[in-house]
Design a protein around this motif. Structure first.
Motif, short mmCIF file in Angstrom:
data_model
loop_
_atom_site.label_atom_id
_atom_site.label_comp_id
_atom_site.label_asym_id
_atom_site.label_seq_id
_atom_site.Cartn_x
_atom_site.Cartn_y
_atom_site.Cartn_z
N ASP A 176 97.43 54.58 35.32
CA ASP A 176 97.30 53.40 34.47
C ASP A 176 97.95 53.70 33.12
OD1 ASP A 176 96.56 51.29 32.83
OD2 ASP A 176 94.58 51.09 33.75
N ILE A 177 99.19 53.31 32.98
CA ILE A 177 99.95 53.70 31.77
C ILE A 177 99.36 53.08 30.51
CG2 ILE A 177 102.20 53.50 30.61
CD1 ILE A 177 103.52 53.93 33.31
N SER A 178 98.91 51.81 30.60
CA SER A 178 98.38 51.18 29.38
C SER A 178 97.11 51.89 28.91
CB SER A 178 98.14 49.69 29.59
OG SER A 178 97.15 49.50 30.55
N LYS A 179 96.31 52.35 29.86
CA LYS A 179 95.11 53.11 29.50
C LYS A 179 95.51 54.46 28.88
CE LYS A 179 90.69 52.73 31.87
NZ LYS A 179 89.99 52.98 33.13
N ALA A 180 96.50 55.11 29.50
CA ALA A 180 96.95 56.42 29.01
C ALA A 180 97.51 56.32 27.60
CB ALA A 180 98.00 56.99 29.95
N MET A 181 98.00 55.13 27.25
CA MET A 181 98.58 54.94 25.92
C MET A 181 97.51 54.70 24.85
SD MET A 181 101.76 55.44 26.01
CE MET A 181 102.00 54.99 24.30
N GLN A 182 96.27 54.45 25.28
CA GLN A 182 95.21 54.20 24.30
C GLN A 182 94.80 55.48 23.59
OE1 GLN A 182 91.86 52.42 26.28
NE2 GLN A 182 93.05 50.67 26.97
N GLU A 183 94.69 55.40 22.28
CA GLU A 183 94.24 56.57 21.53
C GLU A 183 92.82 56.94 21.96
OE1 GLU A 183 94.56 56.29 17.31
OE2 GLU A 183 96.72 55.90 17.37
N GLY A 184 92.61 58.21 22.25
CA GLY A 184 91.28 58.68 22.62
C GLY A 184 91.04 58.73 24.11
N TYR A 185 91.91 58.10 24.90
CA TYR A 185 91.74 58.15 26.36
C TYR A 185 92.40 59.42 26.90
CZ TYR A 185 91.95 57.08 31.32
OH TYR A 185 91.82 57.15 32.67
N SER A 186 91.65 60.21 27.64
CA SER A 186 92.21 61.45 28.16
C SER A 186 91.63 61.79 29.52
CB SER A 186 91.92 62.60 27.19
OG SER A 186 92.36 63.82 27.75
N THR A 187 92.46 62.36 30.38
CA THR A 187 91.96 62.84 31.67
C THR A 187 92.05 64.37 31.73
OG1 THR A 187 94.16 62.60 32.66
CG2 THR A 187 92.64 60.74 32.91
N ALA A 188 92.25 64.99 30.56
CA ALA A 188 92.38 66.45 30.52
C ALA A 188 91.05 67.12 30.86
CB ALA A 188 92.85 66.90 29.15
N PRO A 189 91.10 68.21 31.63
CA PRO A 189 89.85 68.91 31.99
C PRO A 189 89.21 69.63 30.81
CG PRO A 189 91.76 70.12 32.81
CD PRO A 189 92.27 68.83 32.24
N GLU A 190 87.95 70.01 30.98
CA GLU A 190 87.16 70.59 29.90
C GLU A 190 87.79 71.86 29.31
OE1 GLU A 190 84.61 70.46 27.10
OE2 GLU A 190 84.68 68.89 28.61
N ASN A 191 88.35 72.73 30.17
CA ASN A 191 88.92 73.98 29.66
C ASN A 191 90.09 73.73 28.71
OD1 ASN A 191 90.49 73.12 31.87
ND2 ASN A 191 91.34 75.16 32.15
N ILE A 192 90.80 72.64 28.95
CA ILE A 192 91.92 72.27 28.09
C ILE A 192 91.39 71.74 26.75
CG2 ILE A 192 93.85 70.65 27.84
CD1 ILE A 192 94.35 72.86 29.90
N ARG A 193 90.30 70.98 26.85
CA ARG A 193 89.71 70.42 25.62
C ARG A 193 89.21 71.52 24.71
NH1 ARG A 193 87.75 64.63 26.61
NH2 ARG A 193 88.66 64.16 28.63
N SER A 194 88.69 72.59 25.32
CA SER A 194 88.17 73.68 24.49
C SER A 194 89.28 74.38 23.71
CB SER A 194 87.41 74.69 25.35
OG SER A 194 88.30 75.38 26.18
N LEU A 195 90.52 74.19 24.14
CA LEU A 195 91.65 74.75 23.39
C LEU A 195 92.10 73.82 22.25
CD1 LEU A 195 93.87 76.10 26.32
CD2 LEU A 195 92.61 77.47 24.67
#
Lengths: 109, 140
Positions: free
Chosen positions: B85-104
């Motif tokens: 969903d490109i329009s969702k992906a373009m929204q600020e704050g929307y992310s599908t990144a996994p937790e280990n990536i977020r911790s970085l």
């Protein structure tokens, strides 16, 4: 004020300072790297508790004047070497981000 | 419009600490061309966000940079899962990144928005299961 002068006049540890003459022109505090890349300005002193190698890339690309690691955070040797190679100044402190910002207040206003 | 310079970068999808190599190199190359600092900053940050996205989501990819007298064109190509969903992906704050990536410190949902913000024109072509191609243009 330059990064070198700021480090000398305040309770900060110098982890590496390849470009001591860089002028501090502002301050940005943040740990979410994309957020920092979207909002930090060139010349800012960037205060963070994030400490992986990627912060060096972020500092290089945003062209901040230095990274200041808050609350006793340290950087591993590999990241420090990368910082030296890329001319990124890295300071650290046991102070909180808020208190570091207070040190910067009179410097950049 | 004639192409003056082209650079090709391979983005290693297995090494998170190497992410930034391509954008760092691009920054050096652009500096040698004596472009305005803000133009260099915008292009390098847009490229870095793209690199990080390819490492997080697509197992790496490739980047081609074409520089003319008028613009810097950055084309990022990967063979990852595609964006559903490109329009969702373009929204600020929307992310599908996994937790280990977020911790970085990544995965704040600012990658694509930043790429759009720092480029003058951006297009996304994506097909599920096949990959994504993002083209960014930055005026000089």
């Amino acid at each position: 004020m330059t990064v070198g002068e700021f480090a000398k006049q305040n309770p900060l540890n110098v982890l590496c300072m390849p470009e001591a003459e860089r002028e501090i022109t502002g301050c940005y505090i943040g740990d979410l790297l994309s957020w920092v890349m979207g909002n930090a300005r060139e010349g800012d002193a960037w205060v963070t508790i994030m400490s992986n190698t990627n912060i060096v890339a972020v500092a290089t690309l945003t062209n901040v004047s230095c990274i200041i690691l808050a609350e006793n955070v340290t950087l591993d040797e590999q990241a420090l070497n990368t910082a030296k190679e890329n001319g990124v100044n890295v300071l650290s402190s046991n102070l909180s981000a808020f208190n570091i910002a207070l040190l910067l207040k009179d410097t950049v206003v | 419009m004639s192409e003056l310079l082209n650079f090709h970068f391979v983005v290693d999808g297995t090494n998170f600490t190497a992410a930034g190599n391509a954008s760092g190199q691009l920054k050096k190359n652009l500096r040698q061309l004596n472009l305005a600092p803000e133009t260099i900053r915008r292009a390098s940050i847009a490229m870095y966000e793209g690199e990080i996205n390819m490492v997080i989501h697509a197992g790496g990819g490739e980047a081609d940079v074409n520089i003319t007298e008028k613009e810097i064109e950055i084309i990022l190509t990967d063979n990852g899962p595609g964006i559903s969903d490109i329009s969702k992906a373009m929204q600020e704050g929307y992310s599908t990144a996994p937790e280990n990536i977020r911790s970085l410190g990544f995965g704040a949902g600012m990658g694509l928005p930043n790429m759009k913000r720092y480029s003058d024109q951006m297009t996304i072509e994506s097909e599920l299961g096949k990959g994504t191609k993002i083209t960014m243009k930055i005026n000089i």
